[in-house]
Motif scaffolding. Structure first.
Motif, PDB file in Angstrom:
ATOM      1  N   PHE A  40       0.829  -1.207   0.000  1.00 59.46           N
ATOM      2  CA  PHE A  40       0.000   0.000   0.000  1.00 59.46           C
ATOM      3  C   PHE A  40       0.863   1.256   0.000  1.00 59.46           C
ATOM      4  N   HIS A  41       0.253   2.362  -0.441  1.00 60.81           N
ATOM      5  CA  HIS A  41       0.846   3.697  -0.456  1.00 60.81           C
ATOM      6  C   HIS A  41       2.140   3.729  -1.266  1.00 60.81           C
ATOM      7  N   ASN A  42       2.039   3.347  -2.490  1.00 57.93           N
ATOM      8  CA  ASN A  42       3.133   3.457  -3.447  1.00 57.93           C
ATOM      9  C   ASN A  42       2.630   4.199  -4.679  1.00 57.93           C
ATOM     10  N   HIS A  43       3.296   4.033  -5.774  1.00 57.03           N
ATOM     11  CA  HIS A  43       2.862   4.650  -7.030  1.00 57.03           C
ATOM     12  C   HIS A  43       2.578   3.556  -8.062  1.00 57.03           C
ATOM     13  N   LEU A  44       2.040   2.459  -7.585  1.00 60.69           N
ATOM     14  CA  LEU A  44       1.756   1.341  -8.477  1.00 60.69           C
ATOM     15  C   LEU A  44       0.577   1.678  -9.379  1.00 60.69           C
ATOM     16  N   ASN A  45       0.675   1.255 -10.634  1.00 61.46           N
ATOM     17  CA  ASN A  45      -0.429   1.443 -11.566  1.00 61.46           C
ATOM     18  C   ASN A  45      -0.682   0.137 -12.301  1.00 61.46           C
ATOM     19  N   GLY A  46      -1.549   0.215 -13.295  1.00 57.63           N
ATOM     20  CA  GLY A  46      -1.939  -1.012 -13.981  1.00 57.63           C
ATOM     21  C   GLY A  46      -3.067  -1.700 -13.250  1.00 57.63           C
ATOM     22  N   SER A  47      -3.304  -2.946 -13.569  1.00 55.48           N
ATOM     23  CA  SER A  47      -4.410  -3.699 -12.983  1.00 55.48           C
ATOM     24  C   SER A  47      -3.881  -4.739 -12.000  1.00 55.48           C
ATOM     25  N   ILE A  48      -4.794  -5.277 -11.190  1.00 53.80           N
ATOM     26  CA  ILE A  48      -4.431  -6.351 -10.272  1.00 53.80           C
ATOM     27  C   ILE A  48      -4.266  -7.635 -11.079  1.00 53.80           C
ATOM     28  N   LEU A  49      -3.131  -8.276 -10.917  1.00 54.25           N
ATOM     29  CA  LEU A  49      -2.864  -9.490 -11.687  1.00 54.25           C
ATOM     30  C   LEU A  49      -3.774 -10.626 -11.221  1.00 54.25           C
ATOM     31  N   VAL A  50      -4.337 -11.314 -12.169  1.00 50.63           N
ATOM     32  CA  VAL A  50      -5.202 -12.444 -11.826  1.00 50.63           C
ATOM     33  C   VAL A  50      -4.410 -13.533 -11.128  1.00 50.63           C
ATOM     34  N   GLU A  51      -3.070 -13.510 -11.313  1.00 51.90           N
ATOM     35  CA  GLU A  51      -2.232 -14.530 -10.695  1.00 51.90           C
ATOM     36  C   GLU A  51      -2.205 -14.415  -9.181  1.00 51.90           C
ATOM     37  N   VAL A  52      -2.671 -13.280  -8.641  1.00 53.68           N
ATOM     38  CA  VAL A  52      -2.724 -13.154  -7.186  1.00 53.68           C
ATOM     39  C   VAL A  52      -3.586 -14.256  -6.591  1.00 53.68           C
ATOM     40  N   GLY A  53      -4.561 -14.712  -7.331  1.00 56.00           N
ATOM     41  CA  GLY A  53      -5.423 -15.788  -6.856  1.00 56.00           C
ATOM     42  C   GLY A  53      -4.697 -17.092  -6.618  1.00 56.00           C
ATOM     43  N   LYS A  54      -3.446 -17.208  -7.095  1.00 53.54           N
ATOM     44  CA  LYS A  54      -2.671 -18.428  -6.886  1.00 53.54           C
ATOM     45  C   LYS A  54      -1.970 -18.441  -5.533  1.00 53.54           C
ATOM     46  N   MET A  55      -1.976 -17.315  -4.842  1.00 50.74           N
ATOM     47  CA  MET A  55      -1.296 -17.221  -3.549  1.00 50.74           C
ATOM     48  C   MET A  55      -2.228 -17.759  -2.461  1.00 50.74           C
ATOM     49  N   LYS A  56      -2.391 -19.064  -2.422  1.00 51.21           N
ATOM     50  CA  LYS A  56      -3.391 -19.722  -1.583  1.00 51.21           C
ATOM     51  C   LYS A  56      -3.160 -19.506  -0.098  1.00 51.21           C
ATOM     52  N   SER A  57      -1.923 -19.244   0.294  1.00 56.10           N
ATOM     53  CA  SER A  57      -1.624 -19.072   1.717  1.00 56.10           C
ATOM     54  C   SER A  57      -1.786 -17.629   2.177  1.00 56.10           C
ATOM     55  N   LEU A  58      -2.158 -16.761   1.284  1.00 56.18           N
ATOM     56  CA  LEU A  58      -2.227 -15.331   1.600  1.00 56.18           C
ATOM     57  C   LEU A  58      -3.326 -15.042   2.617  1.00 56.18           C
ATOM     58  N   GLU A  59      -2.969 -14.321   3.675  1.00 56.24           N
ATOM     59  CA  GLU A  59      -3.921 -13.918   4.716  1.00 56.24           C
ATOM     60  C   GLU A  59      -4.127 -12.405   4.752  1.00 56.24           C
ATOM     61  N   PHE A  60      -3.139 -11.661   4.298  1.00 53.80           N
ATOM     62  CA  PHE A  60      -3.214 -10.199   4.318  1.00 53.80           C
ATOM     63  C   PHE A  60      -2.821  -9.673   2.942  1.00 53.80           C
ATOM     64  N   LEU A  61      -3.735  -8.975   2.305  1.00 51.34           N
ATOM     65  CA  LEU A  61      -3.461  -8.342   1.017  1.00 51.34           C
ATOM     66  C   LEU A  61      -3.845  -6.876   1.134  1.00 51.34           C
ATOM     67  N   THR A  62      -2.865  -5.990   1.183  1.00 55.82           N
ATOM     68  CA  THR A  62      -3.099  -4.553   1.317  1.00 55.82           C
ATOM     69  C   THR A  62      -2.368  -3.831   0.209  1.00 55.82           C
TER      70      THR A  62
END
Length: 340
Positions: A18-40
């Protein structure tokens, strides 16, 4: 982000960008991070839709995508995140209606969907969020009445519904609330007297609606309504915002003291008498002035007629005596005979 996914997408439990200068879209590959508990990934310039693959992150507890440029609907697949406790999608350009994710997100404690372009009524399924503490749906285009499921959310502490198009009455059964923001809607009717019994309520904003009638004893923001009547001398009103209500009175600073009932009635009668007499007296004054003008004009006209009559009479008399004298001269001279 793409490098992280390529290395070991299934091992990370937290992705905090969070709080960067990221642009573009959210990668669909994020859905592969099955162990992810915190996504900010809030406060960036991420655009495009929210990928439905986020619904595959079944271990996710916190999902923060606020303050970006996300658009499109809120995917119903987020209802698969049964362990989610904190969902923040505010400050985007999300559209459509609020999905019925509430029937599954029973662990959710905070739901922030404010400052988007959401429309329609709030789904009753949100009433299943029994553990919800904060519900923020403000600054959208929501319509209908204040959802009845609010009464069922016994753990709800903060409710933000301001700057929408909500209509109907203000709910009364909100016993656990600390903050209630309903201003800038189209609410109407009376303010429930039950609000005066909310001991935990510290912030109540109801301004810029169409409310009427008396107000209960509670610390409130009730500016610019049509409220009337006395304000009791209660410490709860020390920080109240009540400006713009012409009918209120009381012992607080900035308000006229309330009159006694008898003097109040007398004042109303006097006001009624003045309302009736002033126009009548005005008409009578105008009528008298009009008659006076007519009288003066008639008087002047009569004076001119008399003056004209005097002038004509003198001329007639002069002419009459002149003719008689001329006749006498003719008779005496026998019509100017030369032999005379």
């Amino acid at each position: 982000m793409s490098n992280l996914l390529n290395k070991n997408p299934g091992s990370a439990t937290a992705l905090d960008i969070f709080h960067n200068h990221l642009n573009g879209s959210i990668l669909v590959e994020v859905g592969k991070m099955k162990s992810l508990e915190f996504l900010t990934s809030g406060s960036n310039n991420i655009s495009g839709p929210i990928p439905t693959t986020l619904g595959d992150l079944t271990k996710l507890k916190v999902l923060h995508l606020y303050s970006n440029q996300l658009s499109g609907p809120v995917p119903s697949e987020l209802g698969n995140l049964k362990n989610l406790t904190d969902l923040a999608l505010s400050g985007n350009q999300l559209s459509g209606s609020i999905p019925t994710v509430g029937r599954d997100l029973t662990e959710l404690k905070s739901l922030y969907l404010h400052s988007n372009q959401l429309v329609g009524p709030s789904p009753n399924e949100l009433g299943n969020l029994k553990n919800l503490n904060d519900l923020a749906l403000s600054h959208n285009q929501l319509s209908g009445s204040i959802p009845t499921f609010v009464d069922d959310l016994t753990e709800l502490k903060n409710l933000y519904l301001h700057f929408n198009q909500l209509a109907g009455p203000v709910p009364s059964d909100l016993t656990e609330l600390k903050s209630l923001y309903l201003h800038s809607n189209q609410l109407s009717g009376l303010i429930p007297s039950e609000l005066g019994n909310l001991e935990k309520l510290t912030d109540l904003a109801l301004s810029d609606n169409q409310l009427s009638g008396l107000i209960p004893i509670v610390d409130v923001v009730l500016s610019y309504h049509e409220l009337e009547g006395p304000i009791l001398d209660n410490k709860a009103f020390t920080n109240a915002s009540l400006e713009g209500n012409k009918g209120l009175c009381g012992n607080l600073t900035g308000f006229q003291p309330c009159e006694r009932p008898s003097s109040h009635l007398i004042g109303k009668r006097r006001k009624l008498i003045l309302i009736i007499l002033l126009p009548v007296m005005g008409v009578l004054v105008l009528l008298c002035a009009f008659l006076g003008v007519l009288f003066m004009c008639d008087k002047r006209r009569r004076a001119k007629d008399v003056e004209r009559w005097n002038d004509d009479s003198w001329l007639s008399i002069s002419m009459l005596y002149g003719k008689a004298l001329y006749r006498d001269i003719l008779n005496a001279t026998e019509e100017f005979d030369a032999t005379f």
